[in-house]
Scaffold this motif. Structure first.
Motif, short mmCIF file in Angstrom:
data_model
loop_
_atom_site.label_atom_id
_atom_site.label_comp_id
_atom_site.label_asym_id
_atom_site.label_seq_id
_atom_site.Cartn_x
_atom_site.Cartn_y
_atom_site.Cartn_z
N ILE A 280 0.99 -1.18 0.07
CA ILE A 280 -0.09 0.10 -0.23
C ILE A 280 1.01 1.35 -0.04
O ILE A 280 1.99 1.08 0.31
N GLU A 281 0.29 2.29 -0.41
CA GLU A 281 0.96 3.69 -0.33
C GLU A 281 0.43 4.41 0.65
O GLU A 281 -0.67 4.70 0.70
N VAL A 282 1.41 5.02 1.65
CA VAL A 282 1.16 6.10 2.55
C VAL A 282 1.87 7.23 2.48
O VAL A 282 2.97 7.14 2.32
N ILE A 283 1.21 8.33 2.80
CA ILE A 283 1.66 9.60 2.82
C ILE A 283 1.84 10.02 4.44
O ILE A 283 0.71 10.09 4.92
N ALA A 284 2.97 10.38 4.95
CA ALA A 284 3.16 10.72 6.51
C ALA A 284 3.97 12.01 6.45
O ALA A 284 4.68 12.09 5.62
N SER A 285 3.75 12.43 7.74
CA SER A 285 4.52 13.77 7.94
C SER A 285 5.04 13.80 9.31
O SER A 285 4.71 13.21 10.30
N SER A 286 5.93 14.79 9.73
CA SER A 286 6.62 15.08 10.61
C SER A 286 7.18 16.46 10.80
O SER A 286 7.58 16.90 9.69
N GLU A 287 7.06 17.21 11.95
CA GLU A 287 7.85 18.46 11.99
C GLU A 287 9.49 18.28 12.69
O GLU A 287 10.12 19.32 12.25
N LYS A 288 9.73 16.90 12.70
CA LYS A 288 11.04 16.74 13.39
C LYS A 288 12.11 16.20 12.20
O LYS A 288 13.44 16.75 12.29
N GLY A 289 11.61 15.68 11.38
CA GLY A 289 12.62 14.90 10.12
C GLY A 289 12.00 13.73 9.31
O GLY A 289 10.99 13.23 9.60
N TRP A 290 13.07 13.19 8.54
CA TRP A 290 12.54 12.21 7.44
C TRP A 290 12.22 11.14 8.29
O TRP A 290 11.19 10.63 7.92
N ASP A 291 12.98 10.50 9.21
CA ASP A 291 12.95 9.29 9.80
C ASP A 291 11.85 9.20 10.68
O ASP A 291 11.26 8.23 10.75
N ASN B 277 6.12 7.53 11.81
CA ASN B 277 4.79 7.78 11.96
C ASN B 277 3.99 7.10 11.00
O ASN B 277 2.84 6.72 11.32
N GLY B 278 4.25 7.23 9.69
CA GLY B 278 3.54 6.47 8.76
C GLY B 278 3.32 4.96 9.05
O GLY B 278 2.12 4.28 8.91
N ILE B 279 4.39 4.46 9.45
CA ILE B 279 4.27 2.81 9.65
C ILE B 279 3.56 2.70 10.85
O ILE B 279 2.76 1.72 11.06
N LYS B 280 3.77 3.41 12.05
CA LYS B 280 2.97 3.21 13.37
C LYS B 280 1.59 3.37 12.76
O LYS B 280 0.69 2.53 13.38
N GLN B 281 0.90 4.32 12.24
CA GLN B 281 -0.12 4.70 12.01
C GLN B 281 -0.95 3.64 11.00
O GLN B 281 -2.16 3.13 11.24
N ALA B 282 -0.25 3.19 9.99
CA ALA B 282 -0.64 1.87 9.11
C ALA B 282 -0.77 0.64 9.81
O ALA B 282 -1.98 -0.05 9.86
N GLY B 283 0.16 0.57 11.03
CA GLY B 283 0.15 -0.65 11.74
C GLY B 283 -0.99 -0.59 12.63
O GLY B 283 -1.42 -1.87 13.17
N LYS B 284 -1.93 0.26 12.76
CA LYS B 284 -3.06 0.21 13.62
C LYS B 284 -4.15 -0.71 12.86
O LYS B 284 -5.03 -0.99 13.61
N THR B 285 -4.10 -0.69 11.58
CA THR B 285 -5.22 -1.19 10.60
C THR B 285 -4.74 -2.46 9.93
O THR B 285 -5.46 -3.36 9.58
N VAL B 286 -3.39 -2.44 9.50
CA VAL B 286 -2.62 -3.37 8.71
C VAL B 286 -1.63 -4.29 9.64
O VAL B 286 -0.85 -3.54 10.41
N LYS B 287 -1.92 -5.67 9.42
CA LYS B 287 -1.13 -6.28 10.17
C LYS B 287 0.16 -7.20 9.28
O LYS B 287 -0.19 -6.95 8.18
N ASN B 288 1.03 -7.60 9.94
CA ASN B 288 2.12 -8.39 9.28
C ASN B 288 2.83 -7.45 8.58
O ASN B 288 3.37 -8.01 7.33
#
Length: 66
Positions: free
Chosen positions: A7-18, A23-34
């Motif tokens: 899947i493709e996800v767009i994520a953001s942060s005020e701190k940096g790229w990493d 943030n994107g992986i954490k948010q996706a992990g709330k509904t996507v498993k494995n």
């Protein structure tokens, strides 16, 4: 044999790229498993008053389907 979906996800942060990627992986992990991997396909910044205000990444997140 495992089936992997991406899947493709767009994520953001005020701190940096990493942090944006995390943030994107954490948010996706709330509904996507494995989730097995993520690939940063694009990076962008939002500029306000000649300063970087936000870091954005486009992630391709791969996960195994049960």
């Amino acid at each position: 044999m495992a089936i992997v979906k991406t899947i493709e996800v767009i994520a953001s942060s005020e701190k940096g790229w990493d942090d944006a990627a995390k943030n994107g992986i954490k948010q996706a992990g709330k509904t996507v498993k494995n989730i097995k991997s993520a690939w940063v396909s694009d990076q962008k910044v939002v500029v306000k008053d000649n300063e970087v205000a936000e870091y954005r990444v486009n992630l391709k997140i791969s996960f195994v389907i049960d």
